[in-house]
Design a protein around this motif. Sequence first.
Motif, PDB file in Angstrom:
ATOM      1  N   HIS A  39     -37.534  21.368  17.358  1.00 24.85           N
ATOM      2  CA  HIS A  39     -36.771  22.306  16.535  1.00 24.85           C
ATOM      3  C   HIS A  39     -36.930  23.745  17.015  1.00 24.85           C
ATOM      4  O   HIS A  39     -35.962  24.523  17.016  1.00 24.85           O
ATOM      5  N   MET A  40     -38.118  24.129  17.425  1.00 23.87           N
ATOM      6  CA  MET A  40     -38.293  25.471  17.974  1.00 23.87           C
ATOM      7  C   MET A  40     -37.542  25.614  19.295  1.00 23.87           C
ATOM      8  O   MET A  40     -36.925  26.648  19.570  1.00 23.87           O
ATOM      9  N   LEU A  41     -37.578  24.578  20.103  1.00 26.83           N
ATOM     10  CA  LEU A  41     -36.808  24.585  21.348  1.00 26.83           C
ATOM     11  C   LEU A  41     -35.323  24.747  21.056  1.00 26.83           C
ATOM     12  O   LEU A  41     -34.616  25.508  21.741  1.00 26.83           O
ATOM     13  N   ALA A  42     -34.837  24.057  20.032  1.00 28.15           N
ATOM     14  CA  ALA A  42     -33.417  24.130  19.674  1.00 28.15           C
ATOM     15  C   ALA A  42     -33.017  25.530  19.217  1.00 28.15           C
ATOM     16  O   ALA A  42     -31.856  25.934  19.389  1.00 28.15           O
ATOM     17  N   LEU A  43     -33.975  26.268  18.661  1.00 34.98           N
ATOM     18  CA  LEU A  43     -33.702  27.663  18.266  1.00 34.98           C
ATOM     19  C   LEU A  43     -33.667  28.595  19.476  1.00 34.98           C
ATOM     20  O   LEU A  43     -33.295  29.754  19.360  1.00 34.98           O
ATOM     21  N   GLY A  44     -34.094  28.081  20.627  1.00 37.14           N
ATOM     22  CA  GLY A  44     -34.186  28.911  21.817  1.00 37.14           C
ATOM     23  C   GLY A  44     -35.538  29.581  21.970  1.00 37.14           C
ATOM     24  O   GLY A  44     -35.692  30.501  22.771  1.00 37.14           O
ATOM     25  N   HIS A  45     -36.542  29.084  21.212  1.00 37.98           N
ATOM     26  CA  HIS A  45     -37.870  29.687  21.214  1.00 37.98           C
ATOM     27  C   HIS A  45     -38.926  28.589  21.342  1.00 37.98           C
ATOM     28  O   HIS A  45     -39.606  28.253  20.356  1.00 37.98           O
ATOM     29  N   PRO A  46     -39.085  28.013  22.533  1.00 39.22           N
ATOM     30  CA  PRO A  46     -40.078  26.942  22.696  1.00 39.22           C
ATOM     31  C   PRO A  46     -41.485  27.430  22.391  1.00 39.22           C
ATOM     32  O   PRO A  46     -41.807  28.606  22.561  1.00 39.22           O
TER      33      PRO A  46
END
Length: 236
Positions: free
Chosen positions: A173-180
């Motif tokens: 989910h953080m990756l999907a926000l663009g913030h791995p």
Amino acid sequence: MANPSFVYQPPMTPYLDFIYRDEDMVVAHKPSGLLSVPGKAQEHKDALITRVNTVLPTATVVHRLDMATSGILVMALNKDSHRHISKQFELRKTKKRYFAKVYGHITDDKGDVDLPLICDWPNRPKQMVDHERGKRALTHYEVIERAVDANGQAFTLVALYPITGRSHQLRVHMLALGHPILGDRLYAHPDALAMASRLQLHAESLCFMHPNNGQWLNFQCQVPFSQYRPAPLLDN
């Protein structure tokens, strides 16, 4: 496979770190790098439950944390407790709070990520967003701090509240926000991976009802990669 060169080197100190213990259950701090349960290979037999069983032979795993994630994990010491606590997880009666350092600055102060997840089978154990076949996954997030590290790289300290409990949910989910999440060997791009020596994800708070007396319990475990000291997670 996503981890062809992975070598398991679990931390040995502290060997066991109990937060709470009674006749029905035990709550422990699992360090980053230690499996929750043993793997199939002989070199993957060392795990938190294996260590706990050396002193508490009846302990059984109620839930798990990713190997790279640190934080609170509860184990039952008898069948009734296992059934009772497991049911709370299954019915989403527990309350959980994680903290993570993620790459860049998240724009919104708080929000939700509601994206269904499924195993990325050719690249297992990785998970991926799949709107057709994935199972629903919901995460609330709240920005705690936006900062830069000693090298001038921007990061955000964020509190994460998983409503569902899918595998790798917070990481994807953080990756999907663009913030791995920093230090994530599976999902971070090279810049985010280089910013930390371990996955910057920690299961900081866990709240649930005691399996015997029904008392509401609220456990906390200090975030190892931040000086931030959050207030207890409210139980109502």
